[in-house]
Design a protein around this motif. Structure first.
Motif, PDB file in Angstrom:
ATOM      1  N   UNK A  97     -77.986 -34.711 -17.712  1.00  0.00           N
ATOM      2  CA  UNK A  97     -78.564 -35.909 -18.314  1.00  0.00           C
ATOM      3  C   UNK A  97     -77.472 -36.971 -18.447  1.00  0.00           C
ATOM      4  N   UNK A  98     -77.808 -38.202 -18.089  1.00  0.00           N
ATOM      5  CA  UNK A  98     -76.824 -39.276 -18.214  1.00  0.00           C
ATOM      6  C   UNK A  98     -76.623 -39.678 -19.674  1.00  0.00           C
ATOM      7  N   UNK A 106     -73.075 -30.207 -19.964  1.00  0.00           N
ATOM      8  CA  UNK A 106     -73.885 -29.044 -19.621  1.00  0.00           C
ATOM      9  C   UNK A 106     -74.812 -29.391 -18.463  1.00  0.00           C
ATOM     10  N   UNK A 107     -74.858 -28.480 -17.517  1.00  0.00           N
ATOM     11  CA  UNK A 107     -75.730 -28.642 -16.354  1.00  0.00           C
ATOM     12  C   UNK A 107     -76.974 -27.787 -16.552  1.00  0.00           C
ATOM     13  N   UNK A 108     -78.121 -28.411 -16.392  1.00  0.00           N
ATOM     14  CA  UNK A 108     -79.394 -27.710 -16.539  1.00  0.00           C
ATOM     15  C   UNK A 108     -79.733 -26.972 -15.252  1.00  0.00           C
ATOM     16  N   UNK A 109     -80.235 -25.759 -15.396  1.00  0.00           N
ATOM     17  CA  UNK A 109     -80.806 -24.982 -14.300  1.00  0.00           C
ATOM     18  C   UNK A 109     -82.231 -24.704 -14.736  1.00  0.00           C
ATOM     19  N   UNK A 110     -83.208 -25.390 -14.137  1.00  0.00           N
ATOM     20  CA  UNK A 110     -84.543 -25.421 -14.730  1.00  0.00           C
ATOM     21  C   UNK A 110     -85.627 -25.420 -13.661  1.00  0.00           C
ATOM     22  N   UNK A 111     -86.698 -24.672 -13.929  1.00  0.00           N
ATOM     23  CA  UNK A 111     -87.866 -24.698 -13.045  1.00  0.00           C
ATOM     24  C   UNK A 111     -88.677 -25.955 -13.331  1.00  0.00           C
ATOM     25  N   UNK A 127     -86.276 -37.248 -18.918  1.00  0.00           N
ATOM     26  CA  UNK A 127     -84.862 -36.941 -18.717  1.00  0.00           C
ATOM     27  C   UNK A 127     -84.604 -36.155 -17.438  1.00  0.00           C
ATOM     28  N   UNK A 128     -85.625 -35.455 -16.943  1.00  0.00           N
ATOM     29  CA  UNK A 128     -85.439 -34.620 -15.757  1.00  0.00           C
ATOM     30  C   UNK A 128     -85.949 -35.254 -14.472  1.00  0.00           C
ATOM     31  N   UNK A 129     -86.700 -36.335 -14.577  1.00  0.00           N
ATOM     32  CA  UNK A 129     -87.326 -36.881 -13.364  1.00  0.00           C
ATOM     33  C   UNK A 129     -86.940 -38.320 -13.063  1.00  0.00           C
ATOM     34  N   UNK A 130     -86.410 -39.034 -14.048  1.00  0.00           N
ATOM     35  CA  UNK A 130     -86.060 -40.441 -13.819  1.00  0.00           C
ATOM     36  C   UNK A 130     -84.622 -40.538 -13.330  1.00  0.00           C
ATOM     37  N   UNK A 131     -84.406 -41.279 -12.270  1.00  0.00           N
ATOM     38  CA  UNK A 131     -83.087 -41.345 -11.641  1.00  0.00           C
ATOM     39  C   UNK A 131     -82.026 -41.932 -12.557  1.00  0.00           C
ATOM     40  N   UNK A 132     -82.422 -42.796 -13.487  1.00  0.00           N
ATOM     41  CA  UNK A 132     -81.452 -43.373 -14.420  1.00  0.00           C
ATOM     42  C   UNK A 132     -81.020 -42.356 -15.475  1.00  0.00           C
ATOM     43  N   UNK A 134     -81.059 -38.831 -14.956  1.00  0.00           N
ATOM     44  CA  UNK A 134     -80.757 -37.517 -14.376  1.00  0.00           C
ATOM     45  C   UNK A 134     -79.829 -37.690 -13.187  1.00  0.00           C
ATOM     46  N   UNK A 135     -78.793 -36.873 -13.120  1.00  0.00           N
ATOM     47  CA  UNK A 135     -77.886 -36.922 -11.972  1.00  0.00           C
ATOM     48  C   UNK A 135     -77.603 -35.501 -11.498  1.00  0.00           C
TER      49      UNK A 135
END
Length: 242
Positions: A97-98, A106-111, A127-132, A134-135
């Motif tokens: 998350x930005x 922390x890096x998310x590993x998520x289904x 937070x998981x789908x918007x390019x601004x 999520x990286x």
């Protein structure tokens, strides 16, 4: 690197540091990173990978962290191959998350079913789908190599995350929703389609060996290898005939 100072009423943001050393939720550990279960999962399968190095958030990453990010990407995919992808038909994503709530990178590993008990608000989904907001780790590496940091427009990010009227696009078909319960119900309708595609891809032919995880993440490469395997097998058959 100089660390930020946080007021007493924001001390809850350091709770991830305790999670790193909780054996009840720890899944993997090496000399650079640790992987733990997310206490408030935003999907049916949700883990966090944290570095031992004291890095607050993705905005604090610099070019000298690139080797660490490459290690996180490698270990994240290995972990997902063993513990996540075999247990879901939904794609699995890795990223940061930005605008992070908690301290320690922390890096998310998520289904991508996004149907966990912790996904209570539209902001949790965005937070998981918007390019601004999520990286991905490979994009983070690219930005660090090119710009020396991960640029974040904090005002824009917060307005996107907290907007009560900004529609949320489905991760798969881009149909837009305002309310999170309707979105989560809609996401479940894609499971049968994803299961069918997953089974079709896993189906083996008599010329091909069982599909390695590497090819499952690189389907185009798998198809090329499968065609090559059929050509080689055909050539072997012809050579035996003569």
């Amino acid at each position: 690197m100089a660390q930020h100072t946080y007021p007493p009423d924001e001390q809850f943001r350091f709770s991830l540091l305790k999670s790193m050393y909780d054996p009840a939720i720890q899944m993997y550990r090496d000399d650079q990173i640790v992987i733990v279960r997310e206490r408030k999962p935003k999907a049916s399968i949700h883990y966090l990978m944290l570095p031992h190095e004291a890095i607050d958030t993705a905005r604090d990453l610099r070019p000298h962290h690139i080797p660490l990010l490459r290690h996180m990407l490698q270990k994240g995919n290995e972990f997902a191959d063993e513990f996540v992808r075999p247990h879901t038909h939904y794609p699995v994503i890795l990223g940061f998350h930005t605008i992070a709530t908690f301290i320690r990178l922390h890096m998310h590993i998520i289904s991508t079913d996004f149907n966990g008990p912790g996904g209570e608000t539209s902001g949790d989904y965005r937070e998981f789908v918007h390019r601004e907001l999520w990286v991905e780790p490979d994009r983070a590496i690219y930005l660090l190599e090119r710009e020396g940091r991960i640029p974040v427009n904090e005002e824009l990010c917060r307005s996107i995350k907290l907007s009560p009227t900004e529609p949320m696009p489905c991760y798969f078909c881009k149909e837009r929703f305002i309310y999170i319960p309707k979105l989560q119900k809609h996401l479940m309708t894609h499971e049968e389609e994803l299961h069918r595609k997953d089974q079709a891809f896993k189906t083996d032919c008599r010329y091909c060996r069982p599909v390695p995880m590497f090819f499952k993440r690189n389907k185009r490469l798998f198809l090329s290898a499968a065609v090559a395997g059929m050509v080689v097998s055909g050539a072997s058959i012809v050579s035996k005939m003569f």
